[in-house]
Design an enzyme around this catalytic site. Sequence first.
Site, mmCIF file in Angstrom:
data_model
loop_
_atom_site.group_PDB
_atom_site.id
_atom_site.type_symbol
_atom_site.label_atom_id
_atom_site.label_comp_id
_atom_site.label_asym_id
_atom_site.label_seq_id
_atom_site.Cartn_x
_atom_site.Cartn_y
_atom_site.Cartn_z
ATOM 1 N N ASP A 183 0.842 -1.197 0.000
ATOM 2 C CA ASP A 183 0.000 0.000 0.000
ATOM 3 C C ASP A 183 0.877 1.248 0.000
ATOM 4 O OD1 ASP A 183 -2.734 -1.009 0.045
ATOM 5 O OD2 ASP A 183 -2.199 -1.852 2.002
ATOM 6 N N ARG A 195 -10.063 -23.291 2.302
ATOM 7 C CA ARG A 195 -11.056 -24.109 1.596
ATOM 8 C C ARG A 195 -11.151 -25.530 2.134
ATOM 9 N NH1 ARG A 195 -8.931 -26.940 -3.226
ATOM 10 N NH2 ARG A 195 -6.667 -27.072 -3.058
ATOM 11 N N GLN A 199 -2.880 -41.671 4.813
ATOM 12 C CA GLN A 199 -1.822 -40.659 4.805
ATOM 13 C C GLN A 199 -0.688 -41.114 5.709
ATOM 14 O OE1 GLN A 199 -3.134 -36.448 5.283
ATOM 15 N NE2 GLN A 199 -2.601 -36.363 3.125
ATOM 16 N N ARG A 256 -0.123 -38.764 -3.328
ATOM 17 C CA ARG A 256 -1.113 -38.034 -2.525
ATOM 18 C C ARG A 256 -1.278 -38.709 -1.164
ATOM 19 N NH1 ARG A 256 -3.496 -34.368 -5.929
ATOM 20 N NH2 ARG A 256 -2.962 -34.783 -8.112
ATOM 21 N N GLY A 307 1.116 -37.602 1.315
ATOM 22 C CA GLY A 307 0.933 -36.235 1.783
ATOM 23 C C GLY A 307 1.578 -35.206 0.890
ATOM 24 N N ASP A 330 1.429 -33.806 -2.172
ATOM 25 C CA ASP A 330 0.629 -33.652 -3.375
ATOM 26 C C ASP A 330 0.778 -32.245 -3.954
ATOM 27 O OD1 ASP A 330 -0.506 -32.677 -1.027
ATOM 28 O OD2 ASP A 330 -2.556 -32.958 -1.714
ATOM 29 N N GLU A 338 -0.674 -21.335 3.989
ATOM 30 C CA GLU A 338 -0.316 -22.757 3.944
ATOM 31 C C GLU A 338 1.158 -22.993 3.642
ATOM 32 O OE1 GLU A 338 -1.853 -26.683 1.408
ATOM 33 O OE2 GLU A 338 -2.122 -24.668 0.598
#
Length: 615
Positions: free
Chosen positions: A30, A189, A244, A356, A359, A361, A549
């Site tokens: 900004d 999500r 997993q 996958r 873990g 992925d 993440e």
Amino acid sequence: MHFKLPISETLQALLQQEDTDADNKITIEDKGPKHFKLKCVRGNIYEVKGTYHLSNLLQELALERQLGKTTAEIPVEKIEELPSYRISRMIRDYFWNDLTRTIDKKGLHRILGDEKIQDTIQRIYVPEKDLEGIKYYKALKKELPALEIQILPEQITPTYVKSINKKPGLLALALQDGSGVPFVVPGGRFNEMYGWDSYFESVGLLIDNRLDLAMAMADNFAYQIRYYGKILNANRSYFLTRTQPPFFSSLLKEIYQYDPEVSKDWMSRNLKMVIKEYEKVWMQKGVRLTETGLNRFLGEGIGIPPETEEGHFNFVLQRFAKKHGLSLEAFIQAYDGGTLKDPELDAYFMHDRSLRESGHDTSNRLDDICANLNTVGLNSLLYKYEMDIAYLIENIFNDSLEGYNSAFWLDKANKRKALVNKYLWNDKEGSFYDYNFVSKEPHLVDSATNFYPLWAGLCNEEQAGKLVSKLFDRLVQNGGVAGTSNITEIEHNAPQRQWDYPNGWAPHQMVIWRGLQSYGYEREAQELVYRWLWMITKNAVNYNGTIPEKYDVVGCTHKVYAEYGNVGTQFDYITSSGFGWMNASYQLGLSILNKEFRMQLDQLVNPDDIFSKQT
């Protein structure tokens, strides 16, 4: 000193002046004047200066507004709070609660709507043997008629799972006293309980004295093993054939060490499920147990994995469409519909599901090869299972549980250690490497998972010394440990994979920190903790408290766009939850970091200015 502020008017004025890119955040991008005047309760004027303090003011106003207030009393101490203390406080006091979910009447509104699912029907799958769950959800349907209840058969096959891929839904978890047993989700999500995420989140929960939630996670693990046959990748219908990385034994051991008075009956029920998982998921010959006596990941399934974003596999599928003389769209329809067979592509998706399940992925390290590998990471975790089970049986159950004693499990661990040293240790390179049991050769890719033996206690002192040297030589970057070294031997124009260099991930850091400490490498652990926390803190200070993440540990930035973007970067005013295992890594890191480095962290001293002369 504190301020009594009208929330709406102050927010509007603050954003109008400082939020020049109109994203409802105040960041270093900004172009405002970076100072904002407030009138104190006593009437004198206080000037808030700099991006960090301005964004703190914005966040505190947002928190007060969430409570339904129109006027806020904000102490200057919260605006000027030292960064590491503020981040840790937000995790402890706000983020864990916001990430907690239940699958019951109270919690369903937060979890059923999933932006990843195109099907708009609210659907829950309940195992046919979970009579309590069936009764509860059928009764709930009377109050929520839009809810669709599906009963899962006891035998769940890849064919069955493919048949319900177009009817995706949530998988039931444990109930207790008429309510859902809570669990913590990653964030953003992700509204389901993920396997290895849940262990790492629980590490942070225990540090923050949330034993209740850590035990609830264990109860949900046990439910999954009992009714789904495994700890799931996540409790969504399309994950029913995939597990997993195994961390259940570690969770139980850490709960016991946190509270040695934990119920013996509770521990017995859960430890029996750990043993069942070990025997039924990991030690079945020809499935995840290979001819070497070591283990692999093997995600079962048929067709194209449905949970990926549209176009995710186009880079691979274009080649097969060309091979069959079809357009991409026609090929996908024929292959996924079962009218066109291609064993080579079937094998590719077997490897893809397996990576996958690991873990990771996704990663070029494991792409199109994962199911052929005895991985260092998995076999280290299973060695730790064997050692943990022995420890818990000896210390809690007087060395006897269901006919097992500690010696039985220690013997298994010793046999695994011998095989790991035979197949996975490379003395010339001074490192463990995954072993391709098909080609009968090591998979010589440097990966963070190659250092799991430090955490599991699997290596000897000489091996540990060589591993530490290799770690700092190949993977340590300014912001911490990269997922892999810079892999260059990949197919031209292949997509960048999120678990590869230059990205770093919380679970890798946490495992490696504890591994270094367990072998007495305290200075090295302090350095890696500092590098990771510095990167997180710097980005949170500059970007309105953002804790997402994943991070690029080379560029020390959260602006990572490989595969799916970066969950946790999209919010207005204040992040309400951070990201699950990122939060945990921050709390664990602070519990390790000494006072001198904590002070330097709050001053955002670049780690290279501290450690370049020491390392």
